[in-house]
Design an enzyme around this catalytic site. Structure first.
Site, PDB file in Angstrom:
ATOM      1  CB  THR A 161      -0.939  -0.069   1.093  1.00 34.57           C
ATOM      2  OG1 THR A 161      -0.249  -0.185   2.402  1.00 34.57           O
ATOM      3  CG2 THR A 161      -1.992  -0.912   1.229  1.00 34.57           C
TER       4      THR A 161
ATOM      5  CB  THR B 171       0.424  -0.151   6.809  1.00 36.62           C
ATOM      6  OG1 THR B 171       1.532  -1.055   7.516  1.00 36.62           O
ATOM      7  CG2 THR B 171       0.233   0.970   7.803  1.00 36.62           C
TER       8      THR B 171
ATOM      9  NE  ARG C  66      13.448  -6.051  15.987  1.00 35.20           N
ATOM     10  CZ  ARG C  66      14.077  -6.650  16.474  1.00 35.20           C
ATOM     11  NH1 ARG C  66      15.232  -6.115  16.985  1.00 35.20           N
ATOM     12  NH2 ARG C  66      13.812  -7.821  16.590  1.00 35.20           N
ATOM     13  CD  GLU C  67      15.078  -1.608   6.000  1.00 34.18           C
ATOM     14  OE1 GLU C  67      16.122  -1.559   5.381  1.00 34.18           O
ATOM     15  OE2 GLU C  67      14.444  -0.716   6.285  1.00 34.18           O
TER      16      GLU C  67
ATOM     17  CE  LYS D 100       2.807  -0.483  10.276  1.00 38.30           C
ATOM     18  NZ  LYS D 100       3.986  -1.261  10.519  1.00 38.30           N
TER      19      LYS D 100
ATOM     20  CG  ASN E 280       6.043   2.491  11.640  1.00 41.04           C
ATOM     21  OD1 ASN E 280       6.492   1.943  12.372  1.00 41.04           O
ATOM     22  ND2 ASN E 280       5.460   1.641  10.498  1.00 41.04           N
TER      23      ASN E 280
ATOM     24  CE1 TYR F 173      14.855   2.744  15.392  1.00 37.13           C
ATOM     25  CE2 TYR F 173      13.660   4.762  15.834  1.00 37.13           C
ATOM     26  CZ  TYR F 173      13.861   3.827  14.977  1.00 37.13           C
ATOM     27  OH  TYR F 173      13.422   3.522  13.853  1.00 37.13           O
TER      28      TYR F 173
ATOM     29  N   GLY G 110      13.757   6.878   7.143  1.00 35.40           N
ATOM     30  CA  GLY G 110      13.709   6.579   5.886  1.00 35.40           C
ATOM     31  C   GLY G 110      13.226   5.125   5.868  1.00 35.40           C
TER      32      GLY G 110
ATOM     33  CB  CYS H 222       7.355   1.185   7.600  1.00 35.90           C
ATOM     34  SG  CYS H 222       6.861  -0.341   7.103  1.00 35.90           S
TER      35      CYS H 222
ATOM     36  CG  ASP I 114       3.271   3.523   8.050  1.00 28.17           C
ATOM     37  OD1 ASP I 114       2.917   3.513   6.865  1.00 28.17           O
ATOM     38  OD2 ASP I 114       3.697   2.598   8.885  1.00 28.17           O
TER      39      ASP I 114
END
Length: 387
Positions: free
Chosen positions: A83, A118, A144-145, A196, A200, A241, A249, A252, A256
């Site tokens: 999406t 999403t 997580r990527e 969601k 993000n 983080y 980047g 998501c 989002d």
């Protein structure tokens, strides 16, 4: 239980693989190369441990390009199609998801439909109105990527957007495959969709905050790590983080946060807009800092967002490259994961030695030990040398 999964990407395939330990799973994708890879027990993209898991685990898993085949006899259909954010409409493009939903309800009308893509807030409610009597449940992914397999095996939480017995059954299926004991939360569909997007956007906020801290430190010749360490020792903030970068980047966070802003519409807000604008400002600042050295040729070391990833989508490095090119500087790229001769209008140099010889300055969103020999040329804001 027979389960069909639509979409063999970063969301669908790791989930399908974990489910296939306990159930008969058929995964469908329009890309024949992905289907071939899954049936050969190869991962069609990089995700930590996914390739080994596909090869070594006892999985009742088959892949096909036929949606009808994936639907055949299915008790549960999981939809994980892309999406993407549409800049013209100012929101997610849900067209493929809507088409797949209609076809799935036709070919697997008794199945419970679980949407993992999403979506905008209110999307599931609209689907339920369009298909009265259908069992349609939204279940957000919190992946997580490059860690999607791990996050399906040991999820931080399971959120199911349905408070009925259908929602409890879906939650039970997802809890069964978890190797930990994650908290389970049943909500309304729109609350799950909002959770969601807000999750993000908060992560984007955190990245943006520490990047703006780093900007201030850099301009005033302060040691950014000292400030970040002192701030992070507050237990309400935490030392996680928090590593500066060129900007948030990946697939998501940018889309989002934009979709959440679109969902606000005319409602009062300041912070969501500021998060999005902050990211553009950060890339402006990084490009200006690089240009201040008046380089003739800028070398961009790696396009991937983080180590252990094969994903270039919406990389903040691409935003910096765009700004450098607009300033008339030659930009060359070193990215072993692409065989192309050029990317985003920039020459891709296959040889690391040629790349480092030609570049006046080497721009790296994340440090690598490979850069040690040319450290004097490297521009990075990677304070902690970690993702």
């Amino acid at each position: 239980m027979r389960i069909g999964v639509v979409g063999a990407g970063y969301v669908g395939l790791p989930l399908a693989a974990v489910l296939a330990q306990h159930h008969t799973v058929t995964i469908c994708d329009i890309d024949p190369a992905k289907v071939e890879a899954v049936n050969a027990r190869r991962a069609p993209f990089y995700d930590t441990s996914l390739g080994d898991f596909l090869r070594s685990a006892d999985l009742d898993l088959a892949a096909t390009t036929s949606l009808r085949e994936a639907c055949a006899g299915a008790d549960l259909m999981i939809l994980a199609t892309p999406t993407n954010y549409d800049h013209e409409s100012g929101g997610f493009d849900t067209a493929s998801l809507e088409t797949v939903t209609a076809q799935t309800l036709e070919w697997a009308e008794q199945a419970t439909i679980v949407i993992k893509s999403t979506v905008p807030v209110g999307f599931t409610a609209r689907l339920r109105e369009a298909y009265p009597g259908a069992k349609i449940v939204f279940v957000p992914e919190f992946l997580r990527e490059s860690r999607a397999l791990e996050d399906n095996l040991r999820p931080s939480r399971i959120v199911v957007g349905d408070r009925t017995e259908t929602g409890r059954q879906v939650a039970a299926v997802l809890s069964e495959i978890a190797e930990n004991d994650p908290p389970v939360l049943l909500t309304g569909p729109s609350e799950a969709e909002a959770a969601k997007l807000f999750a993000n956007t908060y992560l984007a906020l955190r990245v943006a905050f520490f990047n703006e801290l780093d900007t201030y430190a850099d301009v005033h010749n302060l040691v950014a790590a000292d400030i970040i360490d002192a701030v992070g020792l507050d237990p309400r903030i935490g030392s996680h983080y928090n590593n500066p970068s060129f900007g948030y980047g990946g697939y998501c966070l940018p889309k989002d946060s934009r979709q959440l802003l679109a969902n606000y519409g005319l409602l009062p807000q300041n912070l969501i807009s500021a998060i999005i604008h902050s990211n553009a400002t950060r890339m402006d600042f990084v490009a200006e800092r690089i240009l201040a050295g008046q380089p003739q040729t800028v070398g961009v070391y790696r396009l991937v967002m983080k180590s252990g990833s094969d994903n270039f989508r919406e990389s903040s490095t691409l935003g910096v490259m765009e700004r450098l090119r607009a300033a008339g500087v030659e930009v060359i790229v070193y990215e072993p994961l692409t065989a192309a001769d050029s990317y985003a209008g920039c020459e891709v140099v296959a040889s690391f030695d040629d790349f480092t010889d030609r570049a006046d300055v080497i721009v790296a969103n994340r440090w690598s030990d490979e850069l040690e020999q040319v450290a004097a040329k490297v521009f990075t804001r990677d304070v902690y040398r970690r993702d």
